[in-house]
Design an enzyme around this catalytic site. Structure first.
Site, mmCIF file in Angstrom:
data_model
loop_
_atom_site.group_PDB
_atom_site.id
_atom_site.type_symbol
_atom_site.label_atom_id
_atom_site.label_comp_id
_atom_site.label_asym_id
_atom_site.label_seq_id
_atom_site.Cartn_x
_atom_site.Cartn_y
_atom_site.Cartn_z
ATOM 1 N N GLU A 20 0.835 -1.202 0.000
ATOM 2 C CA GLU A 20 0.000 0.000 0.000
ATOM 3 C C GLU A 20 0.864 1.244 0.000
ATOM 4 O OE1 GLU A 20 -2.875 -2.099 3.273
ATOM 5 O OE2 GLU A 20 -2.088 -0.108 3.633
ATOM 6 N N CYS B 107 3.282 8.396 1.370
ATOM 7 C CA CYS B 107 3.715 7.442 2.385
ATOM 8 C C CYS B 107 3.952 6.112 1.667
ATOM 9 C CB CYS B 107 2.599 7.332 3.419
ATOM 10 S SG CYS B 107 2.874 6.060 4.624
ATOM 11 N N CYS C 2 5.426 -7.238 7.422
ATOM 12 C CA CYS C 2 6.455 -6.781 8.352
ATOM 13 C C CYS C 2 6.675 -7.884 9.381
ATOM 14 C CB CYS C 2 5.968 -5.518 9.063
ATOM 15 S SG CYS C 2 7.180 -4.778 10.176
ATOM 16 N N CYS D 158 4.287 -5.354 15.835
ATOM 17 C CA CYS D 158 3.739 -4.444 16.843
ATOM 18 C C CYS D 158 2.252 -4.796 16.976
ATOM 19 C CB CYS D 158 3.905 -2.992 16.393
ATOM 20 S SG CYS D 158 5.634 -2.533 16.119
ATOM 21 N N CYS E 160 -0.556 -2.924 14.928
ATOM 22 C CA CYS E 160 -0.280 -2.608 13.520
ATOM 23 C C CYS E 160 -0.731 -3.740 12.605
ATOM 24 C CB CYS E 160 1.201 -2.335 13.332
ATOM 25 S SG CYS E 160 1.639 -1.990 11.619
ATOM 26 N N CYS F 23 -1.343 1.501 8.489
ATOM 27 C CA CYS F 23 -0.623 0.699 7.502
ATOM 28 C C CYS F 23 -1.040 -0.765 7.534
ATOM 29 C CB CYS F 23 0.871 0.865 7.673
ATOM 30 S SG CYS F 23 1.425 0.715 9.349
HETATM 31 N N1 SAH Z 1 7.987 0.192 10.774
HETATM 32 C C1 SAH Z 1 8.104 1.599 10.796
HETATM 33 C C2 SAH Z 1 7.272 2.333 9.754
HETATM 34 C C3 SAH Z 1 5.845 1.889 9.522
HETATM 35 S S1 SAH Z 1 4.571 2.270 10.649
HETATM 36 C C4 SAH Z 1 7.799 2.132 12.175
HETATM 37 O O1 SAH Z 1 7.410 1.360 13.025
HETATM 38 O O2 SAH Z 1 8.013 3.305 12.418
HETATM 39 C C5 SAH Z 1 4.279 3.979 10.619
HETATM 40 C C6 SAH Z 1 3.686 4.489 11.936
HETATM 41 O O3 SAH Z 1 2.294 4.115 12.089
HETATM 42 C C7 SAH Z 1 4.400 3.920 13.151
HETATM 43 O O4 SAH Z 1 4.635 4.928 14.087
HETATM 44 C C8 SAH Z 1 3.395 2.911 13.659
HETATM 45 O O5 SAH Z 1 3.620 2.587 14.979
HETATM 46 C C9 SAH Z 1 2.085 3.606 13.385
HETATM 47 N N2 SAH Z 1 0.903 2.749 13.428
HETATM 48 C C10 SAH Z 1 0.811 1.448 13.041
HETATM 49 N N3 SAH Z 1 -0.423 0.973 13.251
HETATM 50 C C11 SAH Z 1 -1.143 1.987 13.779
HETATM 51 C C12 SAH Z 1 -2.509 2.117 14.225
HETATM 52 N N4 SAH Z 1 -3.346 1.096 14.167
HETATM 53 N N5 SAH Z 1 -2.897 3.307 14.718
HETATM 54 C C13 SAH Z 1 -2.037 4.347 14.780
HETATM 55 N N6 SAH Z 1 -0.755 4.287 14.389
HETATM 56 C C14 SAH Z 1 -0.299 3.114 13.888
#
Ligand code: SAH
Length: 347
Positions: A92, A105, A112, A116, A119, A333
């Site tokens: 995406e 973006c 990944c 997390c 995510c 994401c």
């Molecule tokens: N892996 C990298 C980049 C991708 S995520 C990183 O972790 O920084 C980009 C941002 O979106 C990160 O700060 C991530 O923690 C956040 N993010 C992911 N899922 C989310 C969600 N459900 N709500 C809000 N922020 C989210």
């Protein structure tokens, strides 16, 4: 065997490839201009190249790095693109227009492996890392949809950029090339979940790229629960690397903090965050959690953002609350890809 993507070649590599094919050096400049000045999508469009040369290049390189499978969201608002790759996979990207900027973006991996908990990208692991040409291809696709040249690139789509360091840095240099897409390094942000060796390497690249670190918790126990990467690189190591990065590059680091109601959004946690970040030249980007299937956390109550901003400000840390622009199109994401796979499976 699939042909290499022409958009994955650095300027120097293109010159080398031309040399290898006994093509005069000035042709490399012409090809580069067609790729990034005119942004042609067919070898036959490179009008000032002899047909034999175009055929030779077509036999060696692929010129269509990615395709647009689907686009959601209205013009002039945040839009999300499902990007098709040559092997049938997809990632995406999100286009975020604002008055003074057009931000793209981009994804760096298909899925990944950092998992997390909040995510969507990490829900089914990592299929593979993207090639540099596939990252550059996302920017070219965005340019086509925006009509204008994107002004800012953020590596905040799917994947962990520092788990695909070489391709990401190569893409950054291609995007940054003064005769190409010409996006200034200061307009490119790499966001990491906290992969310390990546931060250390980036500090030595001599590039003015912006670094963003996803923090999400001010203490190890909670951070490890939300972000397993913290078990490998705990807060003390992460913040030491950040401080060194800031010193080496003279840059302010942005810390991302996704607010999850009742989990990491209390006054005490805001104070702990302020204390933790005070020694580092930093700003904080607060993000209300975007609801995700498979994680039952909730967005904070509206007052929380202001409370965090006030507490951080008292320690001299500038914080902003990101207005959620993409909820309607599942802009967190990995969500669109997750949904598209579901559709594929259900059919
Ligand atoms: N892996 C990298 C980049 C991708 S995520 C990183 O972790 O920084 C980009 C941002 O979106 C990160 O700060 C991530 O923690 C956040 N993010 C992911 N899922 C989310 C969600 N459900 N709500 C809000 N922020 C989210």
């Amino acid at each position: 065997m699939t042909k290499p993507l022409i958009h994955g070649l650095s300027r120097l590599e293109l010159e080398e490839a031309c040399k290898g094919m006994a093509i005069p050096a000035y042709r490399a400049g012409q090809i580069w201009a067609w790729l990034y000045g005119q942004r042609v999508a067919a070898w036959t469009d490179m009008k000032n190249l002899p047909a034999s040369l175009r055929e030779g290049l077509a036999g060696r390189f692929e010129i269509v790095p990615v395709t647009l499978l689907k686009i959601e969201g209205a013009h002039e608002s945040t839009r999300k693109i499902l990007v098709g790759l040559r092997d049938g996979e997809c990632v995406e990207e999100v286009l975020i227009p604002a008055r003074d900027r057009k931000t793209v973006c981009v994804s760096s991996q298909i899925g990944c492996r950092f998992a997390c908990v909040f995510c969507a990208s990490g829900k089914s692991g990592c299929v593979r890392s993207l090639e540099a040409g596939e990252i550059v291809g996302q920017v070219l696709l965005a340019w086509r949809e925006f009509v204008d040249r994107p002004s800012n690139i953020v590596f905040m789509g799917m994947g962990e950029p520092f788990d695909n360091y070489d391709a990401v840095l190569k893409a950054v240099r291609i995007l940054n090339d003064p005769d190409g897409i010409t996006i200034g390094a200061r307009h490119i942000t790499i966001s990491t979940s906290g992969v310390v060796p990546g931060i250390e390497r980036l500090a030595g690249e001599g590039l003015q790229v912006e670094l963003s670190v996803s923090l999400h918790a001010p203490e190890n126990e909670l951070r490890s629960r939300l972000m397993p990467v913290n078990r490998r690189y705990p807060l003390a190591d992460l913040l030491t690397a950040c401080r060194k990065f800031a010193t080496a590059t003279n840059r302010i680091i942005t810390f991302e903090y996704t607010l999850i109601r009742g989990v990491n959004d209390s006054r005490q946690q805001a104070q702990a965050l302020a204390k933790l970040l005070k020694p580092i030249p930093s700003r904080v980007n607060l993000i209300p959690l975007s609801p995700v299937k498979g994680f039952d956390g909730q967005a904070p109550v509206p007052e929380t953002g202001v409370m965090f901003i006030d507490i951080l400000a008292r320690s001299g840390i500038n914080a902003t609350l990101r207005v959620s622009k993409g909820t309607g199109i599942d802009a967190a994401c990995g969500q669109l890809r997750m949904r598209s796979r579901k559709v594929i499976h259900e059919n």
